[in-house]
Design an enzyme around this catalytic site. Structure first.
Site, PDB file in Angstrom:
ATOM      1  NE  ARG A 183       5.509  26.856 -19.312  1.00  9.70           N
ATOM      2  CZ  ARG A 183       5.474  26.178 -18.177  1.00  9.70           C
ATOM      3  NH1 ARG A 183       6.569  25.652 -17.686  1.00  9.70           N
ATOM      4  NH2 ARG A 183       4.340  26.024 -17.546  1.00  9.70           N
ATOM      5  NE  ARG A 242      -2.745  23.783 -10.799  1.00 11.30           N
ATOM      6  CZ  ARG A 242      -1.786  23.716 -11.719  1.00 11.30           C
ATOM      7  NH1 ARG A 242      -1.172  22.580 -11.961  1.00 11.30           N
ATOM      8  NH2 ARG A 242      -1.453  24.777 -12.417  1.00 11.30           N
ATOM      9  NE  ARG A 295       0.102  27.326  -9.867  1.00  7.03           N
ATOM     10  CZ  ARG A 295       0.714  26.657 -10.833  1.00  7.03           C
ATOM     11  NH1 ARG A 295       1.177  25.443 -10.620  1.00  7.03           N
ATOM     12  NH2 ARG A 295       0.854  27.202 -12.025  1.00  7.03           N
ATOM     13  NE  ARG A 319      -0.766  28.757 -16.149  1.00  9.27           N
ATOM     14  CZ  ARG A 319      -1.355  28.122 -15.127  1.00  9.27           C
ATOM     15  NH1 ARG A 319      -2.286  28.710 -14.436  1.00  9.27           N
ATOM     16  NH2 ARG A 319      -0.980  26.926 -14.817  1.00  9.27           N
TER      17      ARG A 319
HETATM   18  P1  ADP Z   1       1.859  24.600 -15.119  1.00 11.81           P
HETATM   19  O1  ADP Z   1       2.411  23.241 -14.783  1.00 11.81           O
HETATM   20  O2  ADP Z   1       0.514  24.827 -14.587  1.00 11.81           O
HETATM   21  O3  ADP Z   1       2.031  24.953 -16.554  1.00 11.81           O
HETATM   22  P2  ADP Z   1       4.225  25.728 -13.981  1.00 11.81           P
HETATM   23  O4  ADP Z   1       4.222  25.532 -12.503  1.00 11.81           O
HETATM   24  O5  ADP Z   1       5.073  24.831 -14.794  1.00 11.81           O
HETATM   25  O6  ADP Z   1       2.710  25.676 -14.417  1.00 11.81           O
HETATM   26  O7  ADP Z   1       4.630  27.230 -14.337  1.00 11.81           O
HETATM   27  C1  ADP Z   1       3.951  28.350 -13.791  1.00 11.81           C
HETATM   28  C2  ADP Z   1       4.402  29.637 -14.485  1.00 11.81           C
HETATM   29  O8  ADP Z   1       5.837  29.802 -14.344  1.00 11.81           O
HETATM   30  C3  ADP Z   1       4.169  29.682 -15.983  1.00 11.81           C
HETATM   31  O9  ADP Z   1       2.855  30.100 -16.311  1.00 11.81           O
HETATM   32  C4  ADP Z   1       5.258  30.685 -16.446  1.00 11.81           C
HETATM   33  O10 ADP Z   1       4.878  32.022 -16.190  1.00 11.81           O
HETATM   34  C5  ADP Z   1       6.425  30.371 -15.524  1.00 11.81           C
HETATM   35  N1  ADP Z   1       7.365  29.396 -16.128  1.00 11.81           N
HETATM   36  C6  ADP Z   1       7.627  28.127 -15.693  1.00 11.81           C
HETATM   37  N2  ADP Z   1       8.531  27.511 -16.482  1.00 11.81           N
HETATM   38  C7  ADP Z   1       8.858  28.410 -17.458  1.00 11.81           C
HETATM   39  C8  ADP Z   1       9.726  28.394 -18.587  1.00 11.81           C
HETATM   40  N3  ADP Z   1      10.439  27.304 -18.921  1.00 11.81           N
HETATM   41  N4  ADP Z   1       9.826  29.511 -19.364  1.00 11.81           N
HETATM   42  C9  ADP Z   1       9.125  30.602 -19.077  1.00 11.81           C
HETATM   43  N5  ADP Z   1       8.266  30.689 -18.030  1.00 11.81           N
HETATM   44  C10 ADP Z   1       8.135  29.625 -17.224  1.00 11.81           C
END
Ligand code: ADP
Length: 189
Positions: free
Chosen positions: A89, A128, A130, A141
């Site tokens: 990310r 959604r 959540r 986000r």
């Molecule tokens: P979405 O698909 O809605 O972006 P995710 O389920 O992938 O959400 O992730 C939810 C949360 O988990 C993110 O907003 C972040 O806080 C954390 N997160 C997930 N993957 C990472 C990552 N690679 N690095 C840092 N934080 C992460």
């Protein structure tokens, strides 16, 4: 061997596509968001540390993410391939992943970016429902996505590894485009 990285903003639909494709190919769908939510629900040390960042729509610090990803990709079931959803990310995480994949003698086949305009994303995320899908958290986000994750599109595109998918189509249309674009998986004949 199918090893895919799925990129896209929150709500871009990468999780839905990753889940279906992983099942079809018989490879694990590795969603860092799902792993973190599981850790929060079972109140593990990782979960307790990650929760406040997730609730605010911030990224969980790399220090917590890197061990998690190293362990998961080194697990037995990941030897047949994987779809990585939600990692990397940041450019830092992408560099870490390069080094890790070298170390464990794996390489990624494609990086797939699911592109969806912001307005459509907000509507999807609000629908959604959540816990971290409230209006203010969603906006944060998306901002975090544009600042920290979107640069990965150029990062992978410059290496010729990127596949672009129009994520504003229907789930079925995206799914069809995705399968046409990717080479057939040996186990899916
Ligand atoms: P979405 O698909 O809605 O972006 P995710 O389920 O992938 O959400 O992730 C939810 C949360 O988990 C993110 O907003 C972040 O806080 C954390 N997160 C997930 N993957 C990472 C990552 N690679 N690095 C840092 N934080 C992460």
């Amino acid at each position: 061997m199918t090893r895919l990285i799925f990129l896209g903003a929150p709500g871009a639909g990468k999780g839905t596509q990753a889940q279906a494709l992983a099942q079809e190919y018989g490879i694990p769908h590795i969603s860092t968001g799902d792993i973190l939510r599981g850790a929060v629900a079972s109140k593990t040390e990782l979960g307790l540390k990650a929760k406040s960042y997730m609730d605010a729509g911030e990224l969980v610090p790399d220090q917590l993410m890197l061990d998690l990803v190293r362990d998961r990709l080194s697990a037995e079931d990941a030897k047949v391939g994987w779809i990585l959803d939600g990692f990397p990310r940041t450019v830092g995480q992408a560099r870490f992943l390069d080094t890790l994949l070298n170390e464990i003698h794996q390489s990624c086949s494609h990086v797939v970016n699911f592109d969806v305009p912001d307005e459509a994303l907000v509507a999807r995320l609000l629908g959604r429902g959540r816990v971290d899908d409230t209006d203010a958290v969603i906006r944060n986000r998306l901002e975090v996505y544009h600042q920290q994750t979107a640069p990965l599109i150029d990062f992978y595109s410059n290496r010729g590894q990127l596949v672009l998918i129009d994520g504003s189509q229907s789930i079925e249309a995206i799914s069809a485009t995705l399968r046409q674009t990717l080479q057939p998986h040996p186990r899916a004949k």
